[in-house]
Design a protein around this motif. Structure first.
Motif, PDB file in Angstrom:
ATOM      1  N   VAL A 121       0.889  -1.297   0.120  1.00 44.17           N
ATOM      2  CA  VAL A 121      -0.177   0.070   0.146  1.00 44.17           C
ATOM      3  C   VAL A 121       0.950   1.362   0.011  1.00 44.17           C
ATOM      4  O   VAL A 121       0.571   2.017  -0.752  1.00 44.17           O
ATOM      5  N   ASP A 122       1.869   1.375   0.786  1.00 48.91           N
ATOM      6  CA  ASP A 122       2.782   2.463   1.006  1.00 48.91           C
ATOM      7  C   ASP A 122       3.546   2.716  -0.475  1.00 48.91           C
ATOM      8  O   ASP A 122       3.714   3.923  -0.707  1.00 48.91           O
ATOM      9  N   ILE A 123       3.997   1.565  -1.074  1.00 50.67           N
ATOM     10  CA  ILE A 123       4.636   1.737  -2.233  1.00 50.67           C
ATOM     11  C   ILE A 123       3.882   2.220  -3.282  1.00 50.67           C
ATOM     12  O   ILE A 123       4.185   3.314  -4.187  1.00 50.67           O
ATOM     13  N   LYS A 124       2.498   1.769  -3.525  1.00 47.48           N
ATOM     14  CA  LYS A 124       1.555   2.289  -4.425  1.00 47.48           C
ATOM     15  C   LYS A 124       1.263   3.633  -4.296  1.00 47.48           C
ATOM     16  O   LYS A 124       1.117   4.239  -5.273  1.00 47.48           O
ATOM     17  N   TYR A 125       1.037   4.085  -3.031  1.00 50.50           N
ATOM     18  CA  TYR A 125       0.821   5.374  -2.672  1.00 50.50           C
ATOM     19  C   TYR A 125       2.099   6.255  -3.094  1.00 50.50           C
ATOM     20  O   TYR A 125       1.982   7.358  -3.807  1.00 50.50           O
ATOM     21  N   GLN A 126       3.403   5.715  -2.863  1.00 54.23           N
ATOM     22  CA  GLN A 126       4.547   6.589  -3.381  1.00 54.23           C
ATOM     23  C   GLN A 126       4.540   6.622  -4.876  1.00 54.23           C
ATOM     24  O   GLN A 126       4.719   7.935  -5.337  1.00 54.23           O
ATOM     25  N   LEU A 127       4.063   5.792  -5.421  1.00 54.47           N
ATOM     26  CA  LEU A 127       4.220   5.574  -7.096  1.00 54.47           C
ATOM     27  C   LEU A 127       3.136   6.796  -7.646  1.00 54.47           C
ATOM     28  O   LEU A 127       3.353   7.324  -8.253  1.00 54.47           O
ATOM     29  N   GLU A 160      10.586  -1.957  -8.730  1.00 56.46           N
ATOM     30  CA  GLU A 160      11.427  -2.971  -8.299  1.00 56.46           C
ATOM     31  C   GLU A 160      11.174  -3.500  -6.841  1.00 56.46           C
ATOM     32  O   GLU A 160      11.332  -4.757  -6.808  1.00 56.46           O
ATOM     33  N   LYS A 161      11.103  -2.571  -6.170  1.00 54.06           N
ATOM     34  CA  LYS A 161      10.701  -2.912  -4.642  1.00 54.06           C
ATOM     35  C   LYS A 161       9.291  -3.435  -4.526  1.00 54.06           C
ATOM     36  O   LYS A 161       9.006  -4.348  -3.998  1.00 54.06           O
ATOM     37  N   LEU A 162       8.359  -3.097  -5.435  1.00 50.79           N
ATOM     38  CA  LEU A 162       6.896  -3.417  -5.463  1.00 50.79           C
ATOM     39  C   LEU A 162       7.120  -4.964  -5.967  1.00 50.79           C
ATOM     40  O   LEU A 162       6.437  -5.825  -5.289  1.00 50.79           O
ATOM     41  N   GLN A 163       7.784  -5.247  -6.749  1.00 58.65           N
ATOM     42  CA  GLN A 163       7.850  -6.818  -7.293  1.00 58.65           C
ATOM     43  C   GLN A 163       8.521  -7.502  -6.244  1.00 58.65           C
ATOM     44  O   GLN A 163       8.145  -8.674  -6.246  1.00 58.65           O
ATOM     45  N   GLN A 164       9.577  -7.055  -5.818  1.00 58.40           N
ATOM     46  CA  GLN A 164      10.074  -7.744  -4.454  1.00 58.40           C
ATOM     47  C   GLN A 164       9.075  -8.068  -3.452  1.00 58.40           C
ATOM     48  O   GLN A 164       9.195  -9.234  -2.872  1.00 58.40           O
ATOM     49  N   VAL A 165       8.415  -6.999  -3.169  1.00 57.48           N
ATOM     50  CA  VAL A 165       7.302  -7.201  -2.080  1.00 57.48           C
ATOM     51  C   VAL A 165       6.363  -8.264  -2.343  1.00 57.48           C
ATOM     52  O   VAL A 165       5.986  -8.750  -1.549  1.00 57.48           O
ATOM     53  N   ARG A 166       5.913  -8.082  -3.547  1.00 59.31           N
ATOM     54  CA  ARG A 166       4.766  -8.795  -4.169  1.00 59.31           C
ATOM     55  C   ARG A 166       5.188 -10.333  -4.072  1.00 59.31           C
ATOM     56  O   ARG A 166       4.572 -11.273  -3.451  1.00 59.31           O
TER      57      ARG A 166
END
Length: 139
Positions: free
Chosen positions: A28-34, A66-72
């Motif tokens: 959620v945090d990463i998507k918000y930042q994106l 990249e972080k999004l893919q790693q966390v997924r």
């Protein structure tokens, strides 16, 4: 799956649930930042200025993707383990699930479980062993 493998899976269940929740929060945090970066149309951010005044820029979108893919991937790892345990628990009755919950989730000692359920220590251990064998046959 052997009894030892099932025991390990059940011991790790709480960690997988917590890991899954942490991953969901991080996603959620990463998507918000994106969304914020894409709205501002700024592809790069200044990381920090060097002592000589040079600024280091970093491509925020690529790093966040990249972080999004790693966390997924991490989330899927935890989700697989959680689903595996949940499917095993579906095969048990409520009393069996409660006993496993006290032992594996609440991490109560066998003696404390026995006092709570009015069983001897050996009976509690016997019941846990029987449940492990039972779910081992489900596999």
């Amino acid at each position: 799956m052997s009894s030892n493998e099932l025991d390990l899976l059940l011991r790790q269940f709480k960690g997988h649930v917590n890991g899954l929740m942490n991953c969901e929060d991080e996603l959620v945090d990463i998507k918000y930042q994106l969304r914020g970066i894409k709205k501002s149309k700024s592809r790069c951010t200044c990381e920090e200025a060097q002592p000589d005044g040079t600024k280091i820029y970093k491509n925020s979108i690529i790093d966040l993707e990249e972080k999004l893919q790693q966390v997924r991937k991490e989330r899927n790892y935890h989700l697989f383990a959680v689903r595996q345990v949940m499917n095993l628990l579906k095969t048990l009755d409520n009393d069996e699930v409660k006993l496993l919950e006290l032992y594996y989730w609440d991490e109560l000692p066998i003696r404390a479980i026995g006092k709570r359920l009015n069983y001897s220590k050996s009976r509690v251990q016997q019941l846990i062993d029987e449940i492990i064998v039972k779910i081992g046959h489900v596999q």
